[in-house]
Design a protein around this motif. Structure first.
Motif, short mmCIF file in Angstrom:
data_model
loop_
_atom_site.label_atom_id
_atom_site.label_comp_id
_atom_site.label_asym_id
_atom_site.label_seq_id
_atom_site.Cartn_x
_atom_site.Cartn_y
_atom_site.Cartn_z
N PHE A 232 -18.49 102.55 40.50
CA PHE A 232 -17.85 101.87 39.71
C PHE A 232 -19.46 100.83 40.04
O PHE A 232 -19.80 100.38 41.44
CB PHE A 232 -16.73 101.45 39.23
N LYS A 233 -19.72 99.73 38.54
CA LYS A 233 -20.45 98.71 39.00
C LYS A 233 -19.94 97.32 39.15
O LYS A 233 -18.51 97.34 38.84
CB LYS A 233 -21.39 98.93 38.12
N CYS A 234 -20.27 96.59 40.02
CA CYS A 234 -19.69 95.61 40.59
C CYS A 234 -20.78 94.21 40.72
O CYS A 234 -21.34 94.65 41.19
CB CYS A 234 -17.87 95.58 41.12
N SER A 257 -10.01 94.03 47.73
CA SER A 257 -10.97 93.55 46.36
C SER A 257 -12.00 93.52 46.93
O SER A 257 -12.34 94.22 48.19
CB SER A 257 -10.53 92.10 47.65
N THR A 258 -13.44 93.65 46.70
CA THR A 258 -14.82 93.31 46.73
C THR A 258 -15.47 92.35 46.96
O THR A 258 -15.14 90.59 46.38
CB THR A 258 -15.47 94.03 45.77
N SER A 264 -19.18 86.22 44.26
CA SER A 264 -17.45 86.40 43.90
C SER A 264 -16.90 87.41 44.78
O SER A 264 -17.20 88.17 45.35
CB SER A 264 -17.82 87.19 42.48
N ILE A 265 -15.51 87.00 44.71
CA ILE A 265 -14.97 88.27 44.66
C ILE A 265 -13.92 88.43 43.13
O ILE A 265 -13.53 87.78 42.25
CB ILE A 265 -13.82 87.79 45.70
N SER A 266 -13.03 89.75 43.33
CA SER A 266 -12.38 90.83 42.74
C SER A 266 -11.33 91.20 43.25
O SER A 266 -11.69 91.98 44.70
CB SER A 266 -13.87 91.38 41.73
N ARG A 281 -17.24 82.04 41.08
CA ARG A 281 -18.03 82.61 41.12
C ARG A 281 -18.83 81.34 42.63
O ARG A 281 -18.45 80.26 41.09
CB ARG A 281 -20.04 83.04 40.52
N CYS A 282 -18.51 81.36 44.10
CA CYS A 282 -18.71 80.66 44.59
C CYS A 282 -20.52 80.37 44.14
O CYS A 282 -20.94 81.51 44.20
CB CYS A 282 -18.51 80.90 46.10
#
Length: 342
Positions: A232-234, A257-258, A264-266, A281-282
């Protein structure tokens, strides 16, 4: 411009006295909330993190130096010592509980990119750009085994008896640590570009792999489970692709987490194939992140990650920070997919 200047858009707790250069790894003790960072400034630092309700305090505890940039860290399972390795081609063991004594416990012929402690075997494993992986018994000066790798080691994950090593040229080498001197399986990454990180499933039935082009692969070991493999894309914005730098499984809920070079963190649930939470987003990349032992604290660093080289490094705008985030249950707990199966 104001958004760019905000290095802490998630209002996370900022750790005092951060490294003076980019952070390469973060590791929480398996027994306490001691947090260790390694950095390109040659330093290994430790903070004592105290959480009281929704408040966090981080007291700098101690530090020590390598001769060159430090790239990786891991804890001994008893929480009594930290291992760190890097560009000086050695691993140092830092005995935090005995006056901060350090000793060299492993050596390679090139920088050491990855290390892991394997409690079930009482061995340290080290992966290097010299295209070898070595197993070390701390009671002996020489490795108990040296494993040749097809290319430079870029990523490593251990969940005994599963170990996965990612190297250059997209090789993924899988080991069954019950037979640690032989490869169990070697595959080419399902992702088209260079491997950046790997993370073993908590149930040891497979692993995640992240690459430099904003994509994650979900890979099962059992070929009968191939239908469950997907990518999947991230960490993409418009047409720009960013590296997936760090993947961490939650120690309780087994979501993950990624963190990426897009800042960014998701948080994700691989079983329901959905994103649970996207943080703000940092303004700089996030090169590394980690959960503490019960998943109540998520640490991440925000700093230049050198992926665009020294010519794009601007010391006046590239502050190095380490943040502590308190994930909400809704961010990290699986939830049923709307509408049932897809």
């Amino acid at each position: 411009m104001s958004a760019f200047m905000n290095h802490n858009p998630n209002n996370s707790f900022e750790v005092a006295q951060p490294p003076s250069d980019s952070v390469s790894s973060l590791s929480f003790s398996p027994k306490s909330n001691l947090l260790v960072s390694t950095s390109w400034d040659n330093q290994v630092r430790c903070w004592d993190i105290q959480r009281i309700g929704t408040n966090i305090a981080a007291a700098p505890k101690s530090s020590f130096s390598h001769d060159h940039p430090v790239l990786c860290s891991t804890w001994k399972d008893d929480g009594m010592a930290v291992f760190s390795g890097g560009c000086d081609r050695q691993v140092k063991m830092w005995s935090l509980m005995s006056g901060g004594h350090t000793s060299t416990v492993a050596m390679h012929d090139a920088p050491i990119k990855e290390i892991a402690w394997i409690p079930e075997m009482a061995l340290l494993v080290t992966g290097s750009w010299d295209k070898t992986m070595k197993y070390w018994d701390l009671r002996q000066p020489n490795p108990v085994h040296t494993q040749q790798l097809p290319e430079r080691c870029y990523a490593l994950t251990v969940k005994h008896p599963l170990m996965v090593v990612g190297t250059a040229d997209r090789n993924l080498i899988i080991f069954n640590l019950q037979s640690p001197q032989t490869e169990f399986k070697r595959i080419i990454s399902p992702l088209k570009y260079q491997t950046r990180c790997v993370a073993a499933f908590p149930d040891k039935q497979g692993f995640l792999v992240g690459s430099i082009e904003g994509r994650v692969g979900v890979q099962h070991l059992d070929e009968g489970q191939d239908s469950k493999n997907f990518t999947f894309k991230c960490h993409r914005e418009n047409n720009a692709l960013y590296s997936v730098n760090s993947i961490n499984f939650h120690p309780v809920h087994h979501t993950f987490s990624t963190a990426g070079s897009d800042g960014s963190i998701s948080f994700w649930d691989k079983d329901s194939k959905q994103r649970l939470k996207a943080m703000q987003r940092c303004n700089q990349p996030i090169p590394c992140s980690t959960f503490n032992n019960d998943g109540s604290i998520y640490a991440y660093s925000v700093c230049y990650d050198w992926h665009k080289g020294a010519e794009n490094h601007n010391p006046s705008t590239s502050k190095t920070s380490i943040f502590l985030h308190l994930p909400q249950d809704a961010d990290v707990k699986s939830k049923p997919r709307p509408g049932g199966r897809r």
